[in-house]
Design an enzyme around this catalytic site. Structure first.
Site, PDB file in Angstrom:
ATOM      1  N   ILE A 206       0.857  -1.195   0.000  1.00  0.00           N
ATOM      2  CA  ILE A 206       0.000   0.000   0.000  1.00  0.00           C
ATOM      3  C   ILE A 206       0.892   1.244   0.000  1.00  0.00           C
ATOM      4  O   ILE A 206       1.726   1.386   0.899  1.00  0.00           O
ATOM      5  CB  ILE A 206      -0.834   0.071   1.318  1.00  0.00           C
ATOM      6  N   HIS A 207       0.718   2.118  -0.990  1.00  0.00           N
ATOM      7  CA  HIS A 207       1.490   3.366  -0.932  1.00  0.00           C
ATOM      8  C   HIS A 207       0.828   4.564  -1.584  1.00  0.00           C
ATOM      9  O   HIS A 207       1.362   5.663  -1.522  1.00  0.00           O
ATOM     10  CB  HIS A 207       2.864   3.155  -1.575  1.00  0.00           C
TER      11      HIS A 207
END
Ligand code: UD1
Length: 364
Positions: A206-207
């Site tokens: 997740i980014h």
């Protein structure tokens, strides 16, 4: 005279897209391939490790612009890249993907009258709150060669009025990297190292700013991760942006204390792909991983409302789930019960895309 082709990388997702091209250009005596690294990503495990792991030669020009606001980062890259171009006068500039380095260098080149080749052209999420969407639209508008990975890219470019002669559906150089690296990926011991041998597990990444930049969104992501690891082992290599936000919002200890979750620093390419190859599923908001899982036929749940890579949904193994907890958990249950679509490999994702691109640029 040898044709001077200047290739640009800046951020992690660029390296696997450029590696096969550098290899192909290197085989052609009529081409002089140079590599510029803008330094958008600078941590060893976001950059150097990838260059080495993918067998990319040392950059001929290394700029060190690092992190900053979008305007500052883009402007710094432009200033530095203009100097490189003016001194070395490339015949063609090749940019890949959709990061700030992509648009910055494309803009510099076109204004100097140097033709730009965009690898991974035509992808559209139709979400202009994504910085990458702005980068994609603008880069395509100033490019002379538009190399497209999937049919949606052709439609998007035609609709935007790009001349037909500039557009080529060639496939996906990131998949070239995967095909080329398979034998090495297979040898990785990362699954054993993380204590997951013989266990079903999921990989989480997740980014995206839309998932991690506000405390509310990031808390919701943690709620989802907590529920998922309640069902199956999970591994989460944490991107520097996400790590910084977890710290800022005081959420790091929560992320680090879930019983069935292993968090790690960002992994090198070989380790990461090995983990994905052995996973029951991947939960991600990345662009590239949607494609890699489709190629590998591994179920992918994408925590976004849209995708610029629709072929991964229509043909591949991908599902768009946003941050809908119920949908994600229900999907996990179906995956673990073996009830997921198999998907197919999209057209021309055959490991030979860089050959097609090199041939076109060499003979243009
Ligand atoms: C960039 C790309 C994104 C891509 C992602 C992959 C843009 C607009 N975004 O996002 O499309 O999916 O790379 O990783 O180009 N940081 C470090 N070390 C690094 C790099 C970043 O600590 O080597 C931290 C910094 O705190 C920085 C933050 O991560 O402020 C964000 O980095 P940045 O390059 O601005 O964007 P990414 O979120 O990595």
């Amino acid at each position: 005279m040898r044709k001077k082709i200047m290739n640009v990388v800046g951020a992690r997702p660029n390296f696997m897209k450029i590696a096969p091209l550098m290899r192909e250009f290197g085989k052609r005596s009529s081409v002089d391939a140079l590599l510029v690294h803008t330094g958008q990503h600078y941590d060893a495990n976001m950059s150097e490790t990838f260059l080495k792991g993918l067998g990319i030669p040392e950059p001929d020009f290394q700029v060190s612009i690092g992190s900053a606001s979008h305007a500052v980062q883009t402007a710094r890259i432009m200033i530095a890249f203009e100097e490189v171009c003016e001194e070395h006068k490339p015949d063609i500039v090749v940019v890949v993907g959709d990061v700030n380095s992509t648009i910055a260098c494309a803009l510099v080149a076109v204004k100097l009258g140097i033709p730009v080749a965009h690898v991974e052209a035509g992808l559209r999420s139709f979400d202009r709150t994504m910085p990458e969407e702005i980068n994609r639209v603008l880069t395509d508008q100033v490019s002379e060669f538009l190399f497209v990975t999937e049919p949606s890219g052709l439609e998007n470019l035609r609709r935007e009025g790009v001349e037909e002669a500039k557009i080529r559906l060639v496939g996906n150089t990131m998949i070239d990297s995967l095909v080329h690296m398979f034998p090495i990926v297979n040898q990785s011991r990362i699954v054993e190292k993380l204590g997951l041998a013989g266990e079903p597990y999921v990989v989480i990444t997740i980014h995206r700013p839309s998932n991690v930049d506000s405390e509310g969104d990031l808390t919701r992501i943690l709620d989802i991760v907590e529920r998922v690891q309640g069902r199956v082992h999970a591994v989460w290599p944490v991107h520097p942006r996400t790590r910084a936000r977890l710290r800022r919002f005081g959420l790091e200890s929560r992320a680090n204390s879930m019983a069935n979750l292993v968090t790690t620093d960002p992994l090198d390419y070989v380790s990461f792909m090995k983990l994905v190859c052995g996973a029951s599923a991947v939960i991600t908001d990345s662009g590239g991983i949607q494609e890699e899982t489709t190629y590998l036929r591994i179920p992918c749940i994408t925590m976004r409302k849209n995708t610029e890579r629709p072929v991964t949904v229509s043909v591949g193994t991908n599902l768009l789930a946003g941050n809908d907890v119920a949908l994600i958990l229900d999907s996990m249950d179906r995956i673990l019960a073996g009830e997921w679509k198999d998907g197919r490999v999209p057209e021309l994702w055959d490991g030979k895309t860089a050959v097609r691109i090199a041939e076109i640029l060499e003979n243009e």
